[in-house]
Design an enzyme around this catalytic site. Sequence first.
Site, PDB file in Angstrom:
ATOM      1  N   PHE A  63      -1.410 -26.663 -57.506  1.00  0.00           N
ATOM      2  CA  PHE A  63      -0.871 -27.957 -57.090  1.00  0.00           C
ATOM      3  C   PHE A  63      -2.000 -28.796 -56.511  1.00  0.00           C
ATOM      4  O   PHE A  63      -2.587 -28.463 -55.488  1.00  0.00           O
ATOM      5  CB  PHE A  63       0.270 -27.791 -56.085  1.00  0.00           C
ATOM      6  CG  PHE A  63       0.983 -29.089 -55.859  1.00  0.00           C
ATOM      7  CD1 PHE A  63       1.875 -29.583 -56.813  1.00  0.00           C
ATOM      8  CD2 PHE A  63       0.720 -29.858 -54.739  1.00  0.00           C
ATOM      9  CE1 PHE A  63       2.501 -30.808 -56.650  1.00  0.00           C
ATOM     10  CE2 PHE A  63       1.344 -31.091 -54.561  1.00  0.00           C
ATOM     11  CZ  PHE A  63       2.239 -31.556 -55.515  1.00  0.00           C
ATOM     12  N   ARG A  68      -2.863 -39.469 -51.545  1.00  0.00           N
ATOM     13  CA  ARG A  68      -3.258 -40.272 -52.712  1.00  0.00           C
ATOM     14  C   ARG A  68      -4.619 -40.935 -52.496  1.00  0.00           C
ATOM     15  O   ARG A  68      -5.315 -41.254 -53.448  1.00  0.00           O
ATOM     16  CB  ARG A  68      -2.233 -41.390 -52.972  1.00  0.00           C
ATOM     17  CG  ARG A  68      -0.867 -40.915 -53.434  1.00  0.00           C
ATOM     18  CD  ARG A  68      -0.079 -42.123 -53.930  1.00  0.00           C
ATOM     19  NE  ARG A  68       1.344 -41.881 -54.012  1.00  0.00           N
ATOM     20  CZ  ARG A  68       1.973 -41.382 -55.074  1.00  0.00           C
ATOM     21  NH1 ARG A  68       1.292 -41.064 -56.140  1.00  0.00           N
ATOM     22  NH2 ARG A  68       3.281 -41.212 -55.069  1.00  0.00           N
ATOM     23  N   ASP A 116       1.389 -32.656 -66.793  1.00  0.00           N
ATOM     24  CA  ASP A 116       1.708 -31.294 -66.343  1.00  0.00           C
ATOM     25  C   ASP A 116       2.791 -30.720 -67.259  1.00  0.00           C
ATOM     26  O   ASP A 116       2.483 -30.169 -68.324  1.00  0.00           O
ATOM     27  CB  ASP A 116       2.150 -31.368 -64.877  1.00  0.00           C
ATOM     28  CG  ASP A 116       2.394 -30.009 -64.257  1.00  0.00           C
ATOM     29  OD1 ASP A 116       2.244 -28.985 -64.944  1.00  0.00           O
ATOM     30  OD2 ASP A 116       2.748 -29.938 -63.059  1.00  0.00           O
TER      31      ASP A 116
HETATM   32  C1  PRP Z   1       3.284 -37.526 -61.597  1.00  0.00           C
HETATM   33  C2  PRP Z   1       2.085 -37.996 -62.391  1.00  0.00           C
HETATM   34  C3  PRP Z   1       2.612 -38.077 -63.803  1.00  0.00           C
HETATM   35  C4  PRP Z   1       3.668 -36.993 -63.842  1.00  0.00           C
HETATM   36  C5  PRP Z   1       3.113 -35.807 -64.594  1.00  0.00           C
HETATM   37  O1  PRP Z   1       4.089 -38.612 -61.301  1.00  0.00           O
HETATM   38  O2  PRP Z   1       1.618 -39.239 -61.949  1.00  0.00           O
HETATM   39  O3  PRP Z   1       3.200 -39.328 -64.088  1.00  0.00           O
HETATM   40  O4  PRP Z   1       3.958 -36.647 -62.484  1.00  0.00           O
HETATM   41  O5  PRP Z   1       3.971 -34.716 -64.536  1.00  0.00           O
HETATM   42  P1  PRP Z   1       4.805 -34.159 -65.758  1.00  0.00           P
HETATM   43  O6  PRP Z   1       3.858 -33.972 -66.901  1.00  0.00           O
HETATM   44  O7  PRP Z   1       5.311 -32.849 -65.213  1.00  0.00           O
HETATM   45  O8  PRP Z   1       5.915 -35.124 -66.049  1.00  0.00           O
HETATM   46  P2  PRP Z   1       5.278 -38.615 -60.224  1.00  0.00           P
HETATM   47  O9  PRP Z   1       6.581 -38.474 -60.946  1.00  0.00           O
HETATM   48  O10 PRP Z   1       5.006 -37.615 -59.151  1.00  0.00           O
HETATM   49  O11 PRP Z   1       5.188 -40.104 -59.649  1.00  0.00           O
HETATM   50  P3  PRP Z   1       3.933 -40.788 -58.894  1.00  0.00           P
HETATM   51  O12 PRP Z   1       2.902 -41.136 -59.940  1.00  0.00           O
HETATM   52  O13 PRP Z   1       4.516 -42.004 -58.237  1.00  0.00           O
HETATM   53  O14 PRP Z   1       3.394 -39.786 -57.887  1.00  0.00           O
END
Ligand code: PRP
Length: 183
Positions: free
Chosen positions: A151, A164, A102
């Site tokens: 989202f 999830r 993202d």
């Molecule tokens: C989410 C997803 C990616 C990251 C992407 O992880 O799994 O690792 O966000 O977003 P970005 O490009 O804005 O950094 P999160 O930090 O929510 O942890 P999770 O995988 O445990 O949900």
Amino acid sequence: MHKDIAEILVSELEIKEICESLGKEITNDYKDKNPILVGLLKGCIPFMSDLSKKIELKVDIAYMSVSSYHGGINSSGDVKIKMDLDIPIHDRHVLIIEDIVDTGNTIVTIVELLMHRGAKSVEIVTLLDKPEGRLKPYEPKYIGRTIPKAFVVGYGLDYDEYYRNLPYVGILDPKVYSKKESN
Ligand code: PRP
């Protein structure tokens, strides 16, 4: 469909097709390279599980736990390593498996870290790419689906740790988070 999902964006069938097609491409690209598949917990789990079964190579599998969202719908920009790899990556080809790219904060931080540790190469395979959300430039090598700025949850992706386990990726109904996020 779950009552909190406004729209299904990537169906179970599409996910299956994405895993088959990316699996073939990766199998071909990494022939004789014995890559390490690195899953970024927790979101990677369903994709890691399905995709890795379609990669017909000798691979190592390892995980890192990183987090930057800390519960809300916006990245904090502060990427925390909660659990590190348990195998050395020096001189190895690393393929990071992500559910979504993202802002790019997570992936840019982790790619820099793994290159600094002496990996021979570091590439990304992500199920979803949301380029409109990007704050740091990064183009993943392997992308399952490019999605609009919404989202999304399901198939590993969460909101406050929920959703999830949905078997598809869907847009979360804004009524679920609008009240909490405005507080
Ligand atoms: C989410 C997803 C990616 C990251 C992407 O992880 O799994 O690792 O966000 O977003 P970005 O490009 O804005 O950094 P999160 O930090 O929510 O942890 P999770 O995988 O445990 O949900």
